[in-house]
Each structure stands twice: as C-alpha cells, then as structure tokens.
Design an enzyme around this catalytic site. Structure first.
Site, PDB file in Angstrom:
ATOM      1  N   HIS A 137       0.837  -1.204   0.000  1.00 56.44           N
ATOM      2  CA  HIS A 137       0.000   0.000   0.000  1.00 56.44           C
ATOM      3  C   HIS A 137       0.874   1.257   0.000  1.00 56.44           C
ATOM      4  O   HIS A 137       0.606   2.198  -0.738  1.00 56.44           O
ATOM      5  CB  HIS A 137      -0.880   0.040   1.261  1.00 56.44           C
ATOM      6  CG  HIS A 137      -1.890  -1.050   1.380  1.00 56.44           C
ATOM      7  ND1 HIS A 137      -1.996  -1.859   2.491  1.00 56.44           N
ATOM      8  CD2 HIS A 137      -2.863  -1.470   0.527  1.00 56.44           C
ATOM      9  CE1 HIS A 137      -2.992  -2.714   2.322  1.00 56.44           C
ATOM     10  NE2 HIS A 137      -3.524  -2.513   1.146  1.00 56.44           N
ATOM     11  N   LYS A 179     -18.118  -6.331   8.856  1.00 49.82           N
ATOM     12  CA  LYS A 179     -16.854  -7.076   8.929  1.00 49.82           C
ATOM     13  C   LYS A 179     -15.932  -6.424   9.958  1.00 49.82           C
ATOM     14  O   LYS A 179     -15.491  -5.277   9.756  1.00 49.82           O
ATOM     15  CB  LYS A 179     -16.208  -7.061   7.534  1.00 49.82           C
ATOM     16  CG  LYS A 179     -15.200  -8.160   7.320  1.00 49.82           C
ATOM     17  CD  LYS A 179     -14.755  -8.177   5.869  1.00 49.82           C
ATOM     18  CE  LYS A 179     -13.444  -8.947   5.756  1.00 49.82           C
ATOM     19  NZ  LYS A 179     -12.711  -8.580   4.560  1.00 49.82           N
ATOM     20  N   ARG A 229      -1.487  -5.679  -8.412  1.00 50.15           N
ATOM     21  CA  ARG A 229      -0.335  -6.546  -8.130  1.00 50.15           C
ATOM     22  C   ARG A 229      -0.095  -7.528  -9.250  1.00 50.15           C
ATOM     23  O   ARG A 229       1.028  -7.886  -9.556  1.00 50.15           O
ATOM     24  CB  ARG A 229      -0.571  -7.329  -6.835  1.00 50.15           C
ATOM     25  CG  ARG A 229      -0.508  -6.496  -5.592  1.00 50.15           C
ATOM     26  CD  ARG A 229      -1.067  -7.243  -4.423  1.00 50.15           C
ATOM     27  NE  ARG A 229      -2.479  -7.568  -4.649  1.00 50.15           N
ATOM     28  CZ  ARG A 229      -3.304  -8.008  -3.711  1.00 50.15           C
ATOM     29  NH1 ARG A 229      -2.857  -8.221  -2.504  1.00 50.15           N
ATOM     30  NH2 ARG A 229      -4.561  -8.254  -3.980  1.00 50.15           N
ATOM     31  N   SER A 287      -2.786  -7.822   2.884  1.00 49.98           N
ATOM     32  CA  SER A 287      -3.015  -7.689   4.328  1.00 49.98           C
ATOM     33  C   SER A 287      -3.363  -9.040   4.927  1.00 49.98           C
ATOM     34  O   SER A 287      -2.901  -9.384   6.018  1.00 49.98           O
ATOM     35  CB  SER A 287      -4.146  -6.698   4.599  1.00 49.98           C
ATOM     36  OG  SER A 287      -3.809  -5.431   4.123  1.00 49.98           O
TER      37      SER A 287
END
Ligand code: PNS
Length: 162
Positions: free
Chosen positions: A17, A41, A90, A127
């Site tokens: 990030h 969440k 990515r 993450s």
C-alpha cells in the site's frame, strides 16, 4: 487542485500500500487515503487503529491525508469533490475485479480510476497473508511499516498468552 482518493480496507497497511500511495502522491496535489468502514466485517484492527497506522506510515508525505468512509466510494468522491480513484494492481488476477469496480464507479458517478502497478518487490503482499504469517509468529518486519509490525507482534503475543 488535482485530487485523488486511494481507498481500501487497510487491515493493516502493508509496504505494498505504501508503495502505491507514495507513487500516486507524486501525481496529485492532494491524495486522500480512505479507509472503508464496513459494519458487517470486524477485521483485525479497528478503523481508528488502521487510520493511526496509516498516518504514521505516510507521515513523510505532506500531500497525503487519511480519512474514512462508509457506504459507496462514489458518494465519498462526490461529497469531497474527488474525480479520481487510485488503485494498485499486483497481478493479472487483481485486474478482473478491479476493472469491474472501475467501470461501475464510472457509470455511477463519472469517477475515473487510475491503476498503479505495484513494485515487483511488493507484488506478493496482501493484508490477509501478512496477518496469517504474523499470527503464527512469522517475521513480517520487511513487509509492513515498523508500527504495524510492532502492533502485529503484540497481537500474536496476546493471543499466544490467552
Ligand atoms: O482493500 P480492499 O478491501 O480491496 O478495498 C476494497 C474497496 C474498499 C476499495 C471497495 O470494497 C469499495 O470501494 N467499497 C465501498 C463500497 C462501494 O463503493 N462498492 C461499489 C464498488 S463498484
């Protein structure tokens, strides 16, 4: 003023990030890093902790600020007069979903999306993988900002002791 938003869950922020934020910050006068508040969440870190860790990670980037948002990203963009979303890519596997979101956001509010390819050194980072490795005592110190590494170690120790 050229303004853009870099949205995400950032649970927690990784060096991937930071790479995208750092490079996007050179392209805009102001870059807002916006943490999604998702009531459905819980995540590992609270939104306040994620924002605190992000602020520390981007402290040396004067035109970057950290905020949070709930609901549709395009509503946040409209409300803050932000015409561009910045996303890191990515790998090809990211592209399909990101393309759908970019097209939807453009249809909903004419907000454009700029894709920034991540540096190859951080292309494997996510993450969730970082959390998994840290939870079982793996060394993630080269993958995340220092404050995140410390916070993950604290969590792993706390969990091991409970
Ligand atoms: O870090 P993430 O979890 O990949 O980030 C995803 C995020 C927050 C960018 C995305 O889920 C999002 O924009 N959520 C807000 C709700 C929304 O606008 N949904 C419609 C997207 S087309």
């Amino acid at each position: 003023m050229r303004r853009a938003v870099c949205p995400g869950s950032f649970d927690p922020v990784t060096n991937g990030h930071v790479d995208v934020i750092t490079r996007a910050a050179t392209l805009y006068d102001e870059l807002v890093v916006a943490v999604l508040v998702n009531p459905g969440k819980a995540g590992l870190f609270s939104v306040d902790e994620r924002m605190e860790l992000l602020r520390e990670a981007v402290a040396d980037l004067p035109n970057v600020r950290v905020d949070s948002f709930e609901g549709l990203l395009v509503d946040y963009c409209r409300g803050h007069d932000i015409p561009v979303i910045v996303k890191g890519l990515r790998a090809v596997s990211d592209f399909e979903y990101e393309l759908q979101m970019a097209q939807m956001n453009r249809e909903l509010a004419a907000v454009e999306t700029l894709f920034v390819p991540t540096a190859p050194q951080v292309g494997h980072l996510s993450s969730s993988l970082v959390k998994q490795v840290a939870k079982f005592g793996g060394d993630v110190s080269r993958l995340v900002p220092k404050a995140v590494d410390e916070r993950l170690r604290e969590r792993a120790l706390r969990e091991a002791g409970s």
